[in-house]
Write an enzyme that holds these catalytic residues in place. Structure first.
Site, PDB file in Angstrom:
ATOM      1  N   ASP A  26       0.877  -1.162   0.000  1.00  0.00           N
ATOM      2  CA  ASP A  26       0.000   0.000   0.000  1.00  0.00           C
ATOM      3  C   ASP A  26       0.917   1.215   0.000  1.00  0.00           C
ATOM      4  O   ASP A  26       1.532   1.538   1.012  1.00  0.00           O
ATOM      5  CB  ASP A  26      -0.884  -0.042   1.265  1.00  0.00           C
ATOM      6  N   LYS A  88       2.821  11.089  -3.399  1.00  0.00           N
ATOM      7  CA  LYS A  88       1.818  10.396  -4.206  1.00  0.00           C
ATOM      8  C   LYS A  88       0.932  11.379  -4.979  1.00  0.00           C
ATOM      9  O   LYS A  88       0.508  11.104  -6.099  1.00  0.00           O
ATOM     10  CB  LYS A  88       0.955   9.535  -3.285  1.00  0.00           C
ATOM     11  N   GLU A 188      -7.305   0.440  -4.547  1.00  0.00           N
ATOM     12  CA  GLU A 188      -7.316   0.350  -3.086  1.00  0.00           C
ATOM     13  C   GLU A 188      -8.642  -0.169  -2.531  1.00  0.00           C
ATOM     14  O   GLU A 188      -8.634  -1.065  -1.680  1.00  0.00           O
ATOM     15  CB  GLU A 188      -6.961   1.716  -2.474  1.00  0.00           C
ATOM     16  N   ASP A 210     -12.779   5.551   2.643  1.00  0.00           N
ATOM     17  CA  ASP A 210     -11.343   5.582   2.954  1.00  0.00           C
ATOM     18  C   ASP A 210     -10.909   7.002   3.310  1.00  0.00           C
ATOM     19  O   ASP A 210     -10.772   7.853   2.434  1.00  0.00           O
ATOM     20  CB  ASP A 210     -10.560   5.059   1.740  1.00  0.00           C
TER      21      ASP A 210
HETATM   22  P1  ADP Z   1      -2.943   7.342   3.714  1.00  0.00           P
HETATM   23  O1  ADP Z   1      -3.837   6.319   3.142  1.00  0.00           O
HETATM   24  O2  ADP Z   1      -3.266   8.727   3.262  1.00  0.00           O
HETATM   25  O3  ADP Z   1      -1.506   7.026   3.578  1.00  0.00           O
HETATM   26  P2  ADP Z   1      -3.520   6.424   6.440  1.00  0.00           P
HETATM   27  O4  ADP Z   1      -4.595   5.489   6.117  1.00  0.00           O
HETATM   28  O5  ADP Z   1      -2.269   5.869   6.960  1.00  0.00           O
HETATM   29  O6  ADP Z   1      -3.222   7.450   5.272  1.00  0.00           O
HETATM   30  O7  ADP Z   1      -4.121   7.463   7.497  1.00  0.00           O
HETATM   31  C1  ADP Z   1      -3.356   8.404   8.133  1.00  0.00           C
HETATM   32  C2  ADP Z   1      -4.275   9.222   8.994  1.00  0.00           C
HETATM   33  O8  ADP Z   1      -4.892   8.381   9.959  1.00  0.00           O
HETATM   34  C3  ADP Z   1      -3.542  10.296   9.786  1.00  0.00           C
HETATM   35  O9  ADP Z   1      -4.240  11.515   9.652  1.00  0.00           O
HETATM   36  C4  ADP Z   1      -3.629   9.807  11.216  1.00  0.00           C
HETATM   37  O10 ADP Z   1      -3.691  10.854  12.152  1.00  0.00           O
HETATM   38  C5  ADP Z   1      -4.925   9.066  11.197  1.00  0.00           C
HETATM   39  N1  ADP Z   1      -5.016   8.127  12.309  1.00  0.00           N
HETATM   40  C6  ADP Z   1      -4.236   7.069  12.568  1.00  0.00           C
HETATM   41  N2  ADP Z   1      -4.588   6.492  13.719  1.00  0.00           N
HETATM   42  C7  ADP Z   1      -5.632   7.212  14.210  1.00  0.00           C
HETATM   43  C8  ADP Z   1      -6.438   7.149  15.381  1.00  0.00           C
HETATM   44  N3  ADP Z   1      -6.244   6.203  16.300  1.00  0.00           N
HETATM   45  N4  ADP Z   1      -7.410   8.060  15.534  1.00  0.00           N
HETATM   46  C9  ADP Z   1      -7.596   9.017  14.619  1.00  0.00           C
HETATM   47  N5  ADP Z   1      -6.876   9.146  13.506  1.00  0.00           N
HETATM   48  C10 ADP Z   1      -5.892   8.267  13.309  1.00  0.00           C
HETATM   49 MG    MG Z   2      -4.537   4.747   2.204  1.00  0.00          MG
END
Ligand code: ADP
Ligand code: MG
Length: 623
Positions: A26, A88, A188, A210
């Site tokens: 991912d 990205k 995704e 998502d």
């Molecule tokens: P991407 O797909 O854009 O790479 P992610 O799916 O990894 O991103 O999501 C990242 C986001 O998830 C960040 O904004 C982070 O703060 C949020 N996040 C991760 N864990 C938590 C949580 N426990 N509560 C709220 N937000 C969270």
């Molecule tokens: Mg993602």
């Protein structure tokens, strides 16, 4: 023309090659992950410190040292121009698009580079977005190698459903720079659905919600007979967890009585806000410390701050449904993906809008990587494809012409690709030394109703009696839909092969037309097939009896000979007609009247082999 017979209707199982180490990746805007199969289960891999998420951030140091992940993120405040985050978003974008958007304000771009792939100017030289992405991919591949002690041979890399061709190309290019073989790019949302095993269902409409760090994607997938289709996508490429962090930072600034946050304070403040916000996913209260003072933010207060953003996500869901002409009641499953869906206020809003509890058993920030890993296992051939759905399927059956101008389907329509299937065929006539192989496509039973794809022949079969030669025919469709057909004779290893592109010159309308025709003609096709098979069987029996009479006429009684002749005549008459049942009945009759003759010939042959002893004698001896 040389002929084919079918000796083994079930087909022989595909030979399995050794396990290949495959992974799902991912490649996220905020965080990236890698998953692979460990002990039969696909799991994401953690770094040495136990972190599964690798921040998608790369630091290019003056000394040429490249740091990826948390360490790079640490450098963001001190060395903003050399820390590339959210690369990205830059993939597949042109120079004007990049420099024009606010996202990359702090960077300088290399104007000398070609405008299709503008490069960030860093201390380590110019790096275009694919090169930066490659650095992230390399870090993931290295992690996998460290953890499992094996190199990754191929990977499924996920991309947003809305990614256009240029963005997908750039993702592939990044993988090639990192020396990672791409088994497939996978959407995704589809990966998430695969992780939940929804592909094993027959049909359904799935919403994938998502919410990541900086992007929000809603996708509506339709699953039909194991195939996913993206019906509609929506969301907001500038909405994610970061925006919720900003709300909290602004709130904090207000608490401190600040009019405005000083730019140099903003990163630290955002980090404090992020920690507090993530805490609120599991607690009702979070503490923030700023300027020596403590501030407490309650979940209820945060919910008020975030209400507008939450409403925006739901409005996007509504739009996606409207685009697809559906209502919430048409949705069978809702999946939560992305770290930011951990926020209880998001879960509540989604559950309320769709009137059902979203699936959330799998960690929302790992689910996409896990689905990709599962898909990678299938594509690498480590999992039987029949058990899993695949996203790319063979739209029309592929088969081979057999005796009686019938089609034997080798790879059925809707079979997941890549796929390889083999079946054994044999010769129809004594002494036959070649086989004409005719590859056809379509659902109909008769060759004349199918599309002819290719003809080739296998020469040099050693002369044998009919049915003794064994020719294995293998149909193989690769991930790009290219079909290779191989024929191999068992005793000599003689081979022939042909390569075709079955989709060549075929558009969706034609596929649909062919499917419709097969449906409309299913009944008559079956009858036609039965008739041809009956005629074939009858011919085979009459040929055999003719041959036997030619050799051993002296073993026949006079009236027995006459009865056989009559039965042959009757059968010939039936064969001129259109009734398969009548032909079968008369074939059976001919079989009956010639049974004793056949037994006598058999006795004679076996007897000769046993030097004069009759079967009766042999049987009584063995008692
Ligand atoms: P991407 O797909 O854009 O790479 P992610 O799916 O990894 O991103 O999501 C990242 C986001 O998830 C960040 O904004 C982070 O703060 C949020 N996040 C991760 N864990 C938590 C949580 N426990 N509560 C709220 N937000 C969270
Ligand atoms: Mg993602």
């Amino acid at each position: 023309m040389s002929l084919l017979q079918i000796s083994e209707p079930g087909g022989s199982p595909t030979r399995r090659t050794a396990r290949k180490r495959a992974a799902g990746i991912d490649l996220g805007t905020t965080n990236s992950l890698i998953a692979t199969s460990i002990g039969g289960e696909v799991r994401t891999l953690a770094d040495a410190g136990g972190a599964h998420l690798l921040p998608s951030v790369v630091h290019y140091g003056v000394d040429g040292v490249i740091g990826v992940g948390a360490a790079a993120k640490e450098q963001a405040a001190a060395d903003p121009a050399n820390v590339i985050a959210s690369v990205k978003r830059a993939l597949g974008k042109g120079f004007d698009e990049l420099t024009g958007s606010g996202d990359y304000r702090q960077y300088r771009f290399d104007p000398a580079r070609d405008t299709h792939a503008p490069a960030f100017l860093t201390a380590a030289g110019a790096r275009d977005p694919a090169e930066v992405s490659a650095d992230i991919l390399r870090a993931l591949a290295r992690r996998a190698e460290d953890r499992i002690g094996e190199a990754i041979e191929g990977a499924v890399i996920t991309v947003p459903a809305y990614f256009n061709d240029a963005q997908r190309q750039q993702t592939r290019y990044a993988a090639s720079l990192a020396d990672i073989k791409v088994l497939r790019l996978l959407n995704e949302p589809t990966a998430a659905a695969v992780a939940y095993g929804l592909d094993s269902k027959d049909h359904g409409n799935i919403i994938v919600f998502d919410l990541g760090g900086g992007t929000f994607d809603v996708s509506l997938l339709s699953l039909q007979k194991g195939v996913f289709e993206v019906l509609a996508t929506g969301g907001d490429t500038a909405l994610g967890g970061d925006d919720f962090d900003r709300l909290v930072a602004d709130w904090l600034a207000r608490q401190c009585g600040m009019e405005e946050i000083a730019p140099q304070d903003y990163p630290t403040m955002l980090r404090a806000a992020n920690r507090a916000r993530e805490t609120l996913s599991v607690a009702t209260q979070a503490e923030l410390i700023w300027g020596g003072s403590r501030f407490s933010l309650s979940a209820a207060e945060f919910a008020k701050l975030a209400a507008t953003l939450v409403r925006r996500t739901i409005l996007a869901c509504r739009r996606v449904l409207r685009d697809a002409g559906m209502e919430t009641g048409d949705i069978d499953n809702v999946l939560l993906v992305g770290g930011a869906t951990r926020m209880p206020l998001i879960r509540r809003a989604v559950a309320e809008y769709f009137g059902r509890n979203p699936l959330q058993d799998i960690d929302p920030d790992r689910v996409v990587a896990i689905g990709a890993g599962i898909q990678a296992e299938v594509l690498a051939g480590n999992q039987p494809a029949d058990d899993f759905l695949l996203l790319d399927v063979n739209p029309l059956s592929l088969g081979i012409e057999t005796m009686g101008e019938l089609v034997e389907k080798i790879i059925h329509r809707n079979t997941a690709i890549p796929v390889s299937k083999s079946q054994e065929f044999t010769t129809y006539k004594d002494g036959q030394t070649a086989m004409a192989l005719h590859v056809v496509q379509g659902e109909r039973e008769l060759v004349s109703e199918c599309r002819s794809l290719a003809r080739f022949s296998l020469q040099g079969i050693p002369p044998m009696v009919a049915g003794a030669a064994k020719v294995k025919v293998t149909f193989q469709v690769d991930a790009d839909g290219l079909l290779s057909v191989f024929a191999e004779e068992a005793s000599t290893g003689r081979k022939a092969e042909v390569l075709v592109k079955p989709s060549f010159g075929l558009d969706l309308d034609q596929v649909e037309k062919m499917l419709k025709e097969s449906h409309d003609h299913a009944r008559s096709d079956m009858a036609a097939r039965a008739l041809r098979e009956a005629r074939l069987e009858a011919t085979r029996l009459m040929d055999a009896i003719d041959g036997a009479i030619g050799e051993d006429a002296e073993l026949l009684e006079v009236d027995e000979h006459a009865a056989i002749d009559r039965a042959m005549d009757d059968l010939r008459k039936a064969m001129a007609g259109e009734s398969a049942a009548l032909i079968e009945e008369r074939t059976e009759q001919l079989n009956n009247v010639s049974k004793d003759f056949a037994a006598r010939r058999m006795n004679m042959t076996v007897g000769a082999a046993l030097r004069g002893e009759s079967i009766d004698a042999m049987e009584s001896q063995s008692d």
